[in-house]
Write an enzyme that holds these catalytic residues in place. Sequence first.
Site, PDB file in Angstrom:
ATOM      1  N   ARG A  67      25.774  32.180  32.908  1.00 35.90           N
ATOM      2  CA  ARG A  67      26.148  32.824  34.350  1.00 35.90           C
ATOM      3  C   ARG A  67      24.585  33.513  34.738  1.00 35.90           C
ATOM      4  O   ARG A  67      23.647  33.282  34.315  1.00 35.90           O
ATOM      5  CB  ARG A  67      27.031  34.045  34.075  1.00 35.90           C
ATOM      6  CG  ARG A  67      26.351  35.004  33.474  1.00 35.90           C
ATOM      7  CD  ARG A  67      27.416  36.304  32.905  1.00 35.90           C
ATOM      8  NE  ARG A  67      26.826  37.342  32.280  1.00 35.90           N
ATOM      9  CZ  ARG A  67      27.545  38.227  31.709  1.00 35.90           C
ATOM     10  NH1 ARG A  67      28.675  38.383  31.756  1.00 35.90           N
ATOM     11  NH2 ARG A  67      26.844  39.173  30.731  1.00 35.90           N
ATOM     12  N   TYR A  92      20.062  45.058  68.142  1.00 34.14           N
ATOM     13  CA  TYR A  92      19.211  45.708  67.241  1.00 34.14           C
ATOM     14  C   TYR A  92      19.998  46.879  66.381  1.00 34.14           C
ATOM     15  O   TYR A  92      21.218  47.136  67.002  1.00 34.14           O
ATOM     16  CB  TYR A  92      17.851  46.484  67.661  1.00 34.14           C
ATOM     17  CG  TYR A  92      18.189  47.577  68.570  1.00 34.14           C
ATOM     18  CD1 TYR A  92      18.341  48.924  68.012  1.00 34.14           C
ATOM     19  CD2 TYR A  92      18.197  47.655  69.933  1.00 34.14           C
ATOM     20  CE1 TYR A  92      18.827  50.149  68.749  1.00 34.14           C
ATOM     21  CE2 TYR A  92      18.524  48.788  70.813  1.00 34.14           C
ATOM     22  CZ  TYR A  92      18.865  49.999  69.882  1.00 34.14           C
ATOM     23  OH  TYR A  92      19.261  50.943  70.505  1.00 34.14           O
ATOM     24  N   SER A 145      24.141  52.671  72.523  1.00 37.42           N
ATOM     25  CA  SER A 145      23.672  52.615  71.209  1.00 37.42           C
ATOM     26  C   SER A 145      25.137  53.167  70.595  1.00 37.42           C
ATOM     27  O   SER A 145      25.573  54.143  71.007  1.00 37.42           O
ATOM     28  CB  SER A 145      22.420  53.496  70.913  1.00 37.42           C
ATOM     29  OG  SER A 145      22.297  53.418  69.434  1.00 37.42           O
ATOM     30  N   MET A 192      36.822  43.966  30.481  1.00 33.89           N
ATOM     31  CA  MET A 192      38.038  43.776  29.988  1.00 33.89           C
ATOM     32  C   MET A 192      38.113  43.314  28.474  1.00 33.89           C
ATOM     33  O   MET A 192      36.958  43.342  27.896  1.00 33.89           O
ATOM     34  CB  MET A 192      38.515  42.390  30.994  1.00 33.89           C
ATOM     35  CG  MET A 192      39.053  42.884  32.396  1.00 33.89           C
ATOM     36  SD  MET A 192      39.383  41.326  33.491  1.00 33.89           S
ATOM     37  CE  MET A 192      37.916  40.791  34.054  1.00 33.89           C
ATOM     38  N   LYS A 213      33.073  32.531  34.110  1.00 30.71           N
ATOM     39  CA  LYS A 213      32.765  32.061  32.888  1.00 30.71           C
ATOM     40  C   LYS A 213      33.274  30.663  32.552  1.00 30.71           C
ATOM     41  O   LYS A 213      32.729  29.648  32.269  1.00 30.71           O
ATOM     42  CB  LYS A 213      33.355  32.953  31.856  1.00 30.71           C
ATOM     43  CG  LYS A 213      33.140  32.594  30.438  1.00 30.71           C
ATOM     44  CD  LYS A 213      33.472  33.580  29.378  1.00 30.71           C
ATOM     45  CE  LYS A 213      32.730  34.893  29.589  1.00 30.71           C
ATOM     46  NZ  LYS A 213      33.166  35.671  28.430  1.00 30.71           N
TER      47      LYS A 213
END
Length: 912
Positions: free
Chosen positions: A361, A891, A804, A122, A41
């Site tokens: 935002r 992968y 794997s 908050m 903010k």
Amino acid sequence: MPAKKAKTVKKKTAKNAVKYSYDFGDKTDGSVKLRELLGGKGANLAEMARIGLPVPPGFTLTTEVCTYFYANGRQYPKSLEAEVKASVATIEKQLGKKLGAEKNPLLLSVRSGARESMPGMMDTILNLGLNDKTVKALASESGNEAFAYDCYRRFIQMYGDVVMGVQARSENEHCPFEETLEKLRKEAGVKLDNELTAENLKELIKRYKAVIKKRTGTSFPQDAYEQLWGSVGAVFKSWQNERAILYRQKYGIPAEWGTAVNVQAMVFGNMGETCATGVAFTRDPANGEQVFYGEYLINAQGEDVVAGIRNANPIAKLAEEMPAAHAELVEVCKKLEKHFKDMQDFEFTIEDNKLYMLQTRNGKRTGLAAVRIAVEMNKQKFIDQKTALKKIPADSISSLLVAVFDPAAEKKAKVLATGLPAGPGAASGKICFTAEKAEAVANKGGHAILCRVETTPEDLRGMIAADGILTSRGGVSSHAALLARQMNKVCVCGASDIVINYGAGTLKVGKTVLQEGDDISINGTTGAIYAGSVETAPSEVNQVLNGKLKAKDSYTYKMYDQVMKWADKHRKLGVRTNADTPGQSAAAVAYGAEGIGLCRTEHMFFEGDRITYMRQMILATDEKERRKALKKLLPFQRKDFTGLFKAMGGRPVTVRLLDPPLHEFLPHDESSKRELANSLGVDIEVISNRVHALHEANPMLGHRGCRLGISYPEITEMQAQAIFEAAAACYKLKKPIKVIPEVMIPLVGFADELKNQVDVVHRVAAEVMEKKKVKFKYLVGTMIEVPRGALTADEIAETAEFFSFGTNDLTQTGLGMSRDDAGSFLGKYKELDIMPQNPFASIDAKGVGQLVEIGVKKGRKTNTNIKLGICGEHGGDPASIKFFHNVGLDYVSCSPPRVPVARLAAAQAAIG
Ligand code: PEP
Ligand code: MG
């Protein structure tokens, strides 16, 4: 969100001390680059001020103050007081007002502002600076006494609650301020707060002060600076309130980041009919369409819109009511998007026809909207392809695959009411009026729809547990809508025809009365609400993939396809799937799977008669008996593998040999024991004794994985035979499928374990090829899923053609935490930040990840061509995929619906 440690930017003042207060307004110290220090903010307020948008002046106390506050027994740095005084003086100078003065008093707002926005978690204080004297000045300057006293009573209420802790003391008690207000409303004979006269409000203030005095023993402070420090402290303290902690846990926000505090001059949207306040988005946050979207209230304070207490007007109406301000806002939208290069969610106030920007935002959005905004912003040349890919949270692509109601069933269903469509998709479930109830239903595996008049942050747990959220009050920017979008939950809000009565446990619409526990269905894409459960149908993307809808007729599919094409262009990781049936395999291929990374063969034995043969095999006491059962299993296996190979059309298929932790397959209850005894023609006692003999104290560490094949090589023989015969059959088809089967040995920790099993596999392969007169390539490899396997990967790689990583077991064995039992303590670990993420869902990079890295390095050292993949649940988790990309795997393999997520996450990892 990466759990990175705060990397604060320290700005030094002339005296070489750390700067804690950053001004914005005519003179602006900060910018969007200082997000870590100023919070989202604060940084964006500074940025808006920089690009010339009308921002009321103020200052931001940095996140470092918060860190200092908690590290030093809730004390502030010594230099802070002087900095705050100077910053207040700067505002005073710009506005010609003075904090606490009896003429032209400066009024302030105090708000939190973390690095990542945590909506509603908050505390906030508004109208600070009002006291018994300044309120009189506000009354005369505004010419509106009721307004001034209403501001004052709101301030006392907020301050009393947040700073002085005057709140309901138990669930059964009402908020003491609300109670006092309601009593006074009754006495005054009015229904709404804004019908109270100045005299009523003065009386209310008197009573509020008495409440505070009675409850705290102290008086409401009259000194403006005392109010300011009280408010600043309360906002910093709210970083550690229960709901903020819970929110941080859910979204992986580290506690050490801290919040900034923004102190800003008040502007009033509630000073009369020339005033308004609103929340708006530069695009529709529910579906991503480029329209100016939002809502506003004339003569109201910002919180009124967000809290959804009054039903707000759609922003389009502002064009009629305040055309100049509307036109200015349209220009602001353009400026904001051009500057921030993302969809913005902003708050504005119009005071006496003058527009002020209070916040902007990057807007929270649904998964669908994230995709659409990224694709369209790329088309509009705001962002390039890579940026567009990065702007789509990988998980959100799955919301394009979510179920919708079956159109025919929905058409037939009677619409109970309609609300605002706030989170797309279709959800059916039991009406739950409380978070506890929703959690209880979900914990039992049921589906819950959390139904609330309006949601508050206290409902977060219930929202997480529920499939859908329905509110009777609140708009598209209400708390419920905001969080639902973020959580990708189906949500309908502001359904004002619905009357929810918590006490009676009913949800009424006209004459229809539903009870808690009854079924209800909500369509978060249209806002429709139905009594009972409505059948769901696959998403448009799935309909196109299944051939039921033409690609050209679905904009959603086109966007999905575009994103997937981009992802495939950029990703380095291959994406396979974990599938055990041809149906699952086909679905995964449609989602873009490039092979099967894991077929768990034991899963093929859950159905019908198969479980009986499987149990016969497991319970057999000698080889002969075992071979008899295996012979029955062979044709099933061969048929299943043939089906898989066909469904995968020549793509690689990794078949893992049996790995059943025995307890999953043994008959436990009387009836299944009896059934098995009958099928074997033995006494039930024989079965009970055998089950007893096979009982293991730690089945996950017991007779499973390759240990089984080593003890009973005939099992490996049968499975290898089935795999190779299925492959041979594929080669012999009229249109041959050139399968290269990959046989995978589970739970290997010793090179010799693998050698033992590989010998059997090679022997059987040669026999089958000889018998079937066909030759084909195949690979034999192993899972790396116990720490010893990873640590001795160089030795294992002498035999293995691929690894794997079985990160489920590797996490279990690496952390020494049972994957079946960790749920009982992981919650506490999360709460205490010992392990903020569930390590079975997202890889523990520091610990288990190291084992993977060692396995990769050592494996490649011996066998440079070794193929490396991962097939644990982590293969579908974006954060883990990033890790696997970074350690250089070839992968990942995940469940079919996660394949698109994995493709996108892999591209994002590659883009960096
Ligand atoms: C693993 O352990 O990660 C794995 C994929 O195997 P399973 O989950 O079947 O034990
Ligand atoms: Mg395993």
